[in-house]
Design a protein around this motif. Structure first.
Motif, PDB file in Angstrom:
ATOM      1  N   THR A   1     -26.523  42.730  16.436  1.00  0.00           N
ATOM      2  CA  THR A   1     -27.253  43.983  16.421  1.00  0.00           C
ATOM      3  C   THR A   1     -27.092  44.711  15.156  1.00  0.00           C
ATOM      4  O   THR A   1     -28.315  44.906  14.230  1.00  0.00           O
ATOM      5  N   THR A   2     -25.986  44.645  14.307  1.00  0.00           N
ATOM      6  CA  THR A   2     -25.828  45.298  13.177  1.00  0.00           C
ATOM      7  C   THR A   2     -26.911  44.299  12.151  1.00  0.00           C
ATOM      8  O   THR A   2     -27.582  44.879  11.097  1.00  0.00           O
ATOM      9  N   ASP A   3     -26.746  42.984  12.104  1.00  0.00           N
ATOM     10  CA  ASP A   3     -27.602  42.203  11.341  1.00  0.00           C
ATOM     11  C   ASP A   3     -28.963  42.370  11.405  1.00  0.00           C
ATOM     12  O   ASP A   3     -29.976  42.472  10.567  1.00  0.00           O
ATOM     13  N   THR A   4     -29.571  42.307  12.722  1.00  0.00           N
ATOM     14  CA  THR A   4     -30.965  42.515  13.062  1.00  0.00           C
ATOM     15  C   THR A   4     -31.557  43.953  12.960  1.00  0.00           C
ATOM     16  O   THR A   4     -32.555  43.945  12.103  1.00  0.00           O
ATOM     17  N   ALA A   5     -30.719  44.908  12.953  1.00  0.00           N
ATOM     18  CA  ALA A   5     -31.176  46.185  12.507  1.00  0.00           C
ATOM     19  C   ALA A   5     -31.260  46.507  11.144  1.00  0.00           C
ATOM     20  O   ALA A   5     -32.042  47.164  10.587  1.00  0.00           O
ATOM     21  N   SER A   6     -30.268  45.820  10.659  1.00  0.00           N
ATOM     22  CA  SER A   6     -30.233  45.863   9.073  1.00  0.00           C
ATOM     23  C   SER A   6     -31.466  45.391   8.318  1.00  0.00           C
ATOM     24  O   SER A   6     -32.075  46.029   7.553  1.00  0.00           O
ATOM     25  N   TYR A   7     -31.743  44.086   8.890  1.00  0.00           N
ATOM     26  CA  TYR A   7     -33.109  43.392   8.441  1.00  0.00           C
ATOM     27  C   TYR A   7     -34.166  44.357   8.791  1.00  0.00           C
ATOM     28  O   TYR A   7     -35.116  44.700   8.032  1.00  0.00           O
ATOM     29  N   ALA A   8     -34.520  44.831  10.072  1.00  0.00           N
ATOM     30  CA  ALA A   8     -35.551  45.756  10.355  1.00  0.00           C
ATOM     31  C   ALA A   8     -35.540  46.974   9.871  1.00  0.00           C
ATOM     32  O   ALA A   8     -36.776  47.450   9.281  1.00  0.00           O
ATOM     33  N   GLY A   9     -34.444  47.827   9.545  1.00  0.00           N
ATOM     34  CA  GLY A   9     -34.542  48.908   8.690  1.00  0.00           C
ATOM     35  C   GLY A   9     -34.940  48.892   7.557  1.00  0.00           C
ATOM     36  O   GLY A   9     -35.645  49.628   6.864  1.00  0.00           O
ATOM     37  N   GLY A  10     -34.541  47.827   6.794  1.00  0.00           N
ATOM     38  CA  GLY A  10     -34.833  47.612   5.445  1.00  0.00           C
ATOM     39  C   GLY A  10     -36.390  47.112   5.138  1.00  0.00           C
ATOM     40  O   GLY A  10     -37.039  47.784   4.053  1.00  0.00           O
ATOM     41  N   ARG A  11     -36.831  46.615   6.137  1.00  0.00           N
ATOM     42  CA  ARG A  11     -38.239  46.079   5.884  1.00  0.00           C
ATOM     43  C   ARG A  11     -39.115  47.209   6.576  1.00  0.00           C
ATOM     44  O   ARG A  11     -40.190  47.278   5.715  1.00  0.00           O
ATOM     45  N   LEU A  12     -38.741  48.038   7.464  1.00  0.00           N
ATOM     46  CA  LEU A  12     -39.720  49.044   7.931  1.00  0.00           C
ATOM     47  C   LEU A  12     -39.661  50.225   7.105  1.00  0.00           C
ATOM     48  O   LEU A  12     -40.594  50.931   7.011  1.00  0.00           O
ATOM     49  N   ILE A  13     -38.276  50.726   6.445  1.00  0.00           N
ATOM     50  CA  ILE A  13     -38.024  51.824   6.000  1.00  0.00           C
ATOM     51  C   ILE A  13     -38.140  51.788   4.553  1.00  0.00           C
ATOM     52  O   ILE A  13     -38.804  52.498   3.741  1.00  0.00           O
ATOM     53  N   GLY A  14     -37.612  50.609   4.050  1.00  0.00           N
ATOM     54  CA  GLY A  14     -37.486  50.197   2.747  1.00  0.00           C
ATOM     55  C   GLY A  14     -36.518  51.507   1.742  1.00  0.00           C
ATOM     56  O   GLY A  14     -35.797  51.982   2.556  1.00  0.00           O
ATOM     57  N   GLY A  15     -36.920  51.754   0.637  1.00  0.00           N
ATOM     58  CA  GLY A  15     -36.407  52.651  -0.309  1.00  0.00           C
ATOM     59  C   GLY A  15     -35.534  52.128  -1.090  1.00  0.00           C
ATOM     60  O   GLY A  15     -35.512  51.100  -1.354  1.00  0.00           O
ATOM     61  N   PRO A  16     -34.455  52.731  -1.743  1.00  0.00           N
ATOM     62  CA  PRO A  16     -33.574  52.344  -2.876  1.00  0.00           C
ATOM     63  C   PRO A  16     -32.837  51.302  -2.078  1.00  0.00           C
ATOM     64  O   PRO A  16     -32.196  51.145  -1.173  1.00  0.00           O
ATOM     65  N   LYS A  17     -32.385  50.657  -3.306  1.00  0.00           N
ATOM     66  CA  LYS A  17     -31.537  49.022  -3.101  1.00  0.00           C
ATOM     67  C   LYS A  17     -30.255  49.512  -3.027  1.00  0.00           C
ATOM     68  O   LYS A  17     -29.858  50.518  -3.635  1.00  0.00           O
ATOM     69  N   LEU A  18     -29.584  48.733  -2.250  1.00  0.00           N
ATOM     70  CA  LEU A  18     -28.054  49.277  -1.800  1.00  0.00           C
ATOM     71  C   LEU A  18     -27.051  48.797  -3.072  1.00  0.00           C
ATOM     72  O   LEU A  18     -26.517  49.383  -3.856  1.00  0.00           O
ATOM     73  N   ALA A  19     -27.366  47.350  -3.508  1.00  0.00           N
ATOM     74  CA  ALA A  19     -26.544  46.830  -4.439  1.00  0.00           C
ATOM     75  C   ALA A  19     -27.510  45.559  -5.147  1.00  0.00           C
ATOM     76  O   ALA A  19     -27.127  44.575  -4.760  1.00  0.00           O
ATOM     77  N   PRO A  20     -28.149  46.002  -5.940  1.00  0.00           N
ATOM     78  CA  PRO A  20     -29.183  45.231  -6.644  1.00  0.00           C
ATOM     79  C   PRO A  20     -28.440  43.853  -7.392  1.00  0.00           C
ATOM     80  O   PRO A  20     -29.204  42.847  -7.300  1.00  0.00           O
ATOM     81  N   GLN A  21     -27.538  44.175  -7.930  1.00  0.00           N
ATOM     82  CA  GLN A  21     -26.751  43.128  -8.704  1.00  0.00           C
ATOM     83  C   GLN A  21     -26.088  42.143  -7.642  1.00  0.00           C
ATOM     84  O   GLN A  21     -25.542  41.126  -8.137  1.00  0.00           O
ATOM     85  N   ILE A  22     -25.708  42.416  -6.365  1.00  0.00           N
ATOM     86  CA  ILE A  22     -25.210  41.598  -5.364  1.00  0.00           C
ATOM     87  C   ILE A  22     -26.081  40.788  -4.369  1.00  0.00           C
ATOM     88  O   ILE A  22     -26.180  39.705  -4.354  1.00  0.00           O
ATOM     89  N   SER A  23     -26.951  41.754  -3.940  1.00  0.00           N
ATOM     90  CA  SER A  23     -27.979  41.346  -2.715  1.00  0.00           C
ATOM     91  C   SER A  23     -29.165  42.218  -3.032  1.00  0.00           C
ATOM     92  O   SER A  23     -29.457  43.138  -2.548  1.00  0.00           O
ATOM     93  N   PRO A  24     -30.117  41.621  -3.884  1.00  0.00           N
ATOM     94  CA  PRO A  24     -31.411  42.310  -4.342  1.00  0.00           C
ATOM     95  C   PRO A  24     -32.236  42.902  -3.141  1.00  0.00           C
ATOM     96  O   PRO A  24     -33.189  43.789  -3.415  1.00  0.00           O
ATOM     97  N   ARG A  25     -32.178  42.267  -2.037  1.00  0.00           N
ATOM     98  CA  ARG A  25     -33.146  42.679  -1.046  1.00  0.00           C
ATOM     99  C   ARG A  25     -32.370  43.803  -0.030  1.00  0.00           C
ATOM    100  O   ARG A  25     -33.168  44.427   0.849  1.00  0.00           O
ATOM    101  N   LYS A  26     -31.112  44.060  -0.135  1.00  0.00           N
ATOM    102  CA  LYS A  26     -30.412  45.205   0.881  1.00  0.00           C
ATOM    103  C   LYS A  26     -30.879  46.305   0.381  1.00  0.00           C
ATOM    104  O   LYS A  26     -30.705  46.896  -0.944  1.00  0.00           O
ATOM    105  N   THR A  27     -31.096  47.386   1.113  1.00  0.00           N
ATOM    106  CA  THR A  27     -31.433  48.757   1.045  1.00  0.00           C
ATOM    107  C   THR A  27     -30.474  49.823   1.614  1.00  0.00           C
ATOM    108  O   THR A  27     -29.933  49.273   2.819  1.00  0.00           O
TER     109      THR A  27
END
Length: 286
Positions: free
Chosen positions: A158-184
């Motif tokens: 659930t953590t992985d799936t919700a993280s992916y869905a939240g990032g795709r649907l909501i977007g917004g500021p990047k979490l750690a662009p130097q580590i993982s550019p797609r995470k928000t």
């Protein structure tokens, strides 16, 4: 293992997959999920077998990343430790498991002393030996072992799936662009708090535990899952790798798929120490 997260957490952003690639990813994810669930439900020894096989692969992938060596002497020692720990914990001999872990640490330290990546080689034990210990110990609870492992898998997935869905649907500021550019940040927050629903669902199913307390436990385990995901991404970034291997079609390496679960398992085991004789109960009953 992450059955629904079909976007790998590699070091670089990827183009959106075409239909055939998406089908491959989903097929691989379903196969991994069936193997994981089946091994948990059938018996502790089927799960021990899966834990050993997974630990050997993780040891190989970690060595491939940090030493560019693959299945070398260090990976062999850590794989042997995974097997020894899984079996000894399953038969309730934690002292022997501790000796096996200590020997793996000492052996890795000696064998990797000449490598500039000594610390990274030692860290491989945290991704291979300790999660195997944690999950086999949870599964060893004769009353709630199966439920505890299913709960842990449900929270991690659930953590992985919700993280992916939240990032795709909501977007917004990047979490750690130097580590993982797609995470928000939105993906982090949704992925961390959505598993609270898993806590409430399992509390309802069990009927003898506090829903809100198990929800808080779920959030804590989800946070550990996020740390595991980010840590593995940071390691890949450090060594310039996109995936840990090409073992799983459409997903990369095994460690790419279960990085969060491995650290979440350690966190769950630490929580379960509330009741060392009954770890499933220690994790689930509040």
């Amino acid at each position: 293992m992450t059955p629904l997260d079909v976007t790998p957490s590699g070091a670089e952003p990827r183009a959106q997959p075409d239909k055939s690639e998406m089908t491959t990813r989903l097929t691989s994810a379903v196969v991994m999920a069936v193997l994981a669930l089946g091994s948990v439900v059938v018996s502790i020894w089927t799960f021990v077998a899966l834990a050993i096989a997974s630990g050997v692969i993780v040891s190989w992938e970690w060595g491939r990343l940090v030493r560019k060596a693959g299945f070398d002497a260090i990976a062999m020692m850590q794989s042997a430790a995974v097997a020894a720990v899984a079996v000894t914990v399953a038969v309730s001999r934690p002292g022997l498991a501790l000796i096996a872990t200590a020997l793996a640490l000492a052996g890795t330290g000696l064998a990797a002393a000449s490598f500039p990546t000594l610390g990274w080689s030692l860290l491989g034990i945290a991704y291979s030996v300790l999660p195997a210990w944690s999950m086999v110990w949870l599964r060893s609870d004769q009353t709630l072992g199966v439920t505890a492992l299913l709960y842990l898998l449900a929270v991690a997935w659930t953590t992985d799936t919700a993280s992916y869905a939240g990032g795709r649907l909501i977007g917004g500021p990047k979490l750690a662009p130097q580590i993982s550019p797609r995470k928000t940040w939105s993906g982090l927050l949704v992925g961390t708090f959505a598993p609270a629903l898993i806590g409430f669902a399992f509390a309802w199913f069990l009927g003898e535990t506090s829903g809100w307390r198990l929800a808080l436990v779920s959030v804590a385990i989800a946070a550990a899952c996020q740390i595991g995901d980010l840590s593995e991404s940071a390691a890949k970034r450090r060594f310039g790798a996109k995936d840990m291997s090409n073992l799983i079609p459409g997903h990369g390496g095994l460690l790419d798929r279960i990085d969060g679960l491995l650290i979440a398992a350690i966190a769950a085991a630490l929580i379960a120490l509330r009741d060392p004789a009954n770890p499933g109960r220690g994790l689930l009953i509040w």
